[in-house]
Scaffold this motif. Structure first.
Motif, PDB file in Angstrom:
ATOM      1  N   GLY A 240      60.667  41.868   6.128  1.00  0.00           N
ATOM      2  CA  GLY A 240      59.209  41.856   6.099  1.00  0.00           C
ATOM      3  C   GLY A 240      58.640  40.555   5.599  1.00  0.00           C
ATOM      4  N   GLN A 241      57.350  40.449   5.722  1.00  0.00           N
ATOM      5  CA  GLN A 241      56.659  39.288   5.183  1.00  0.00           C
ATOM      6  C   GLN A 241      55.236  39.692   4.816  1.00  0.00           C
ATOM      7  N   ILE A 242      54.757  39.093   3.754  1.00  0.00           N
ATOM      8  CA  ILE A 242      53.378  39.317   3.335  1.00  0.00           C
ATOM      9  C   ILE A 242      52.703  37.968   3.445  1.00  0.00           C
ATOM     10  N   ASP A 243      51.539  37.958   4.026  1.00  0.00           N
ATOM     11  CA  ASP A 243      50.930  36.688   4.367  1.00  0.00           C
ATOM     12  C   ASP A 243      49.408  36.832   4.311  1.00  0.00           C
ATOM     13  N   GLU A 244      48.736  35.776   4.756  1.00  0.00           N
ATOM     14  CA  GLU A 244      47.277  35.848   4.883  1.00  0.00           C
ATOM     15  C   GLU A 244      46.897  35.416   6.277  1.00  0.00           C
ATOM     16  N   VAL A 245      45.951  36.110   6.868  1.00  0.00           N
ATOM     17  CA  VAL A 245      45.432  35.711   8.180  1.00  0.00           C
ATOM     18  C   VAL A 245      43.931  35.544   8.030  1.00  0.00           C
ATOM     19  N   GLY A 246      43.455  34.330   8.321  1.00  0.00           N
ATOM     20  CA  GLY A 246      42.018  34.051   8.173  1.00  0.00           C
ATOM     21  C   GLY A 246      41.524  34.413   6.780  1.00  0.00           C
ATOM     22  N   GLY A 247      42.382  34.226   5.763  1.00  0.00           N
ATOM     23  CA  GLY A 247      41.980  34.479   4.382  1.00  0.00           C
ATOM     24  C   GLY A 247      42.083  35.942   3.965  1.00  0.00           C
ATOM     25  N   ARG A 248      42.571  36.824   4.865  1.00  0.00           N
ATOM     26  CA  ARG A 248      42.716  38.235   4.494  1.00  0.00           C
ATOM     27  C   ARG A 248      44.192  38.623   4.488  1.00  0.00           C
ATOM     28  N   PRO A 249      44.576  39.567   3.600  1.00  0.00           N
ATOM     29  CA  PRO A 249      46.000  39.922   3.509  1.00  0.00           C
ATOM     30  C   PRO A 249      46.518  40.539   4.793  1.00  0.00           C
ATOM     31  N   PHE A 250      47.751  40.197   5.113  1.00  0.00           N
ATOM     32  CA  PHE A 250      48.380  40.711   6.331  1.00  0.00           C
ATOM     33  C   PHE A 250      49.882  40.756   6.087  1.00  0.00           C
ATOM     34  N   GLY A 251      50.492  41.903   6.341  1.00  0.00           N
ATOM     35  CA  GLY A 251      51.929  41.989   6.121  1.00  0.00           C
ATOM     36  C   GLY A 251      52.611  42.847   7.173  1.00  0.00           C
ATOM     37  N   THR A 252      53.867  42.525   7.455  1.00  0.00           N
ATOM     38  CA  THR A 252      54.651  43.410   8.321  1.00  0.00           C
ATOM     39  C   THR A 252      55.917  43.798   7.567  1.00  0.00           C
ATOM     40  N   LEU A 253      56.355  45.033   7.742  1.00  0.00           N
ATOM     41  CA  LEU A 253      57.556  45.519   7.068  1.00  0.00           C
ATOM     42  C   LEU A 253      58.371  46.349   8.046  1.00  0.00           C
ATOM     43  N   ALA A 254      59.678  46.154   8.024  1.00  0.00           N
ATOM     44  CA  ALA A 254      60.564  47.055   8.768  1.00  0.00           C
ATOM     45  C   ALA A 254      61.214  47.979   7.741  1.00  0.00           C
ATOM     46  N   VAL A 255      61.076  49.271   7.977  1.00  0.00           N
ATOM     47  CA  VAL A 255      61.526  50.263   7.004  1.00  0.00           C
ATOM     48  C   VAL A 255      62.369  51.310   7.713  1.00  0.00           C
ATOM     49  N   LEU A 256      63.520  51.635   7.136  1.00  0.00           N
ATOM     50  CA  LEU A 256      64.290  52.761   7.671  1.00  0.00           C
ATOM     51  C   LEU A 256      63.955  53.984   6.820  1.00  0.00           C
ATOM     52  N   ALA A 257      63.384  55.006   7.477  1.00  0.00           N
ATOM     53  CA  ALA A 257      63.008  56.227   6.747  1.00  0.00           C
ATOM     54  C   ALA A 257      64.014  57.317   7.095  1.00  0.00           C
ATOM     55  N   ARG A 258      64.529  57.994   6.047  1.00  0.00           N
ATOM     56  CA  ARG A 258      65.465  59.092   6.290  1.00  0.00           C
ATOM     57  C   ARG A 258      64.967  60.362   5.613  1.00  0.00           C
ATOM     58  N   GLY A 259      65.145  61.489   6.305  1.00  0.00           N
ATOM     59  CA  GLY A 259      64.700  62.771   5.757  1.00  0.00           C
ATOM     60  C   GLY A 259      64.689  63.797   6.878  1.00  0.00           C
TER      61      GLY A 259
END
Ligand SMILES: Nc1ncnc2c1ncn2[C@@H]1O[C@H](COP(=O)(O)OP(=O)(O)OP(=O)(O)O)[C@@H](O)[C@H]1O
Length: 346
Positions: A302-321
């Motif tokens: 994942g990465q946490i970033d800013e786009v046009g001064g606003r927070p923006f992040g993408t995350l890859a998550v493996l969910a199990r259940g």
């Protein structure tokens, strides 16, 4: 503030006519930093030069601040162009003039008196941080400093609109950042409307509130920058975005997922790509779903970033259940405003 309607631009090429712009409609609201991105040859320069009629379109209308430029006679057009400043990739400074005299040039052409020129140029040099270099010649300053001169010169006529034609393309990344920060500062301070063309998504990410993607002379996608980054629709947008927001998970992450999934039934695990944009990125959503629904989460990438001064992040998550726990997790995240994509090709 800027309205383009039905803009068609055709050039005479060696093998017949080249259709550079094939019917562009664009509306740029006042006070925005509007980015236009496209690959080489897509029509960006043709488009931005249409706004001040440096390129007169074969057909279509151009309206800036309520005036239809395409209907003006040459004298009226010359006056209207004072409202539109322009910054160029190669700066276009006169080598025989000092920094001060380059910025003063448009005012001399307007016929202003020396005292008025000094009164206008001094604060502009201060604004772009070049007061101390006022008597240097272009050959004696750096690329970034030359572009600061270009920006001050573009602002000399007190324009309402600033056009930027690849203003940072020949600068290194750090200088690019400082020039974009300066553009943002002058935009705010002077309440300008900025149209900026670029082939780099990094530039759009850093500065643009809205973005239009141009491909082969057509606008193929446009919108709020954060929305376009979150949900790119067109293939060209996705491929341009890939530089700053990878659209696919790296092979090494997919290998890790396969290892983690060994022996887990397909119905009891799901690989999610989560996009957090704007205010939603501040909420503790992941710990929330673990607590509420009892799922296991592995953060893979994942990465946490800013786009046009606003927070923006993408995350890859493996969910199990269990299946219902996974379904509740996805529903809860979506309800909280997170864009959730279930990645099936593992
Ligand atoms: N004066 C001209 N005469 C003939 N063809 C031209 C002329 N100017 C541009 N073109 C063609 O029009 C198309 C669009 O060019 P334009 O310069 O607007 O694209 P661009 O997106 O700015 O590209 P780049 O990023 O490479 O500058 C291209 O196919 C180009 O070759």
């Amino acid at each position: 503030m800027i309205e383009l309607q039905g803009i068609v631009q055709t050039y005479a090429g060696p093998q017949g006519p080249v259709e550079a712009l094939r019917g562009i409609d664009l509306s740029v609201p006042r006070g925005q930093i509007f980015g236009v991105i496209g690959r080489s040859g897509a029509g960006k320069s043709s488009l931005v030069r249409t706004i001040n009629l440096l390129n007169r379109p074969a057909s279509g209308t151009v309206r800036v601040d309520g005036r239809e430029l395409t209907a003006l006679d040459p004298t009226a057009l010359r006056a209207a162009r004072r409202d539109i400043g322009m910054v160029f990739q190669h700066f276009n400074l006169l080598s025989s003039r000092t920094v001060f005299d380059n910025v003063a040039l448009p005012l001399e052409l307007e016929g202003l008196r020396r005292a008025e020129i000094v009164a206008r140029v001094e604060p502009l040099l201060a604004l772009v941080g070049l007061s101390a270099l006022r008597n240097r010649y272009p050959a004696q300053i750096s690329g970034g400093q030359k572009q600061r001169v270009g920006i001050a010169r573009a602002l000399a006529s007190r324009p309402k609109v600033l056009l930027s034609d690849e203003a940072t393309s020949s600068l290194d990344p750090e200088t690019t950042r400082s020039i974009l920060a300066l553009l943002r500062e002058v935009q705010r301070e002077l309440g300008l409307t900025v149209v900026l063309i670029t082939h780099q998504m990094q530039v759009i990410k850093q500065i643009a509130n809205q973005v239009a993607v141009i491909d082969a002379g057509r606008i193929v996608e446009q919108g709020d920058t954060l929305d376009v980054f979150s949900r790119p629709q067109h293939e060209t947008t996705r491929s341009l975005l890939d530089d700053v927001v990878p659209q696919e998970l790296p092979a090494v992450v997919l290998d890790r997922v396969r290892a983690l999934l060994g022996g887990v039934p397909a119905s009891q695990a799901t690989l999610l790509r989560l996009v957090f944009a704007g205010a939603d990125s501040d909420k503790p959503l992941l710990s929330d779903v673990v607590r509420r629904f009892g799922v296991d989460l592995n953060l893979l990438h994942g990465q946490i970033d800013e786009v046009g001064g606003r927070p923006f992040g993408t995350l890859a998550v493996l969910a199990r259940g269990a299946q219902d726990q996974l379904a509740s997790t996805v529903a809860h995240l979506r309800q909280a405003g997170v864009l959730v994509q279930e990645v099936s090709h593992v």
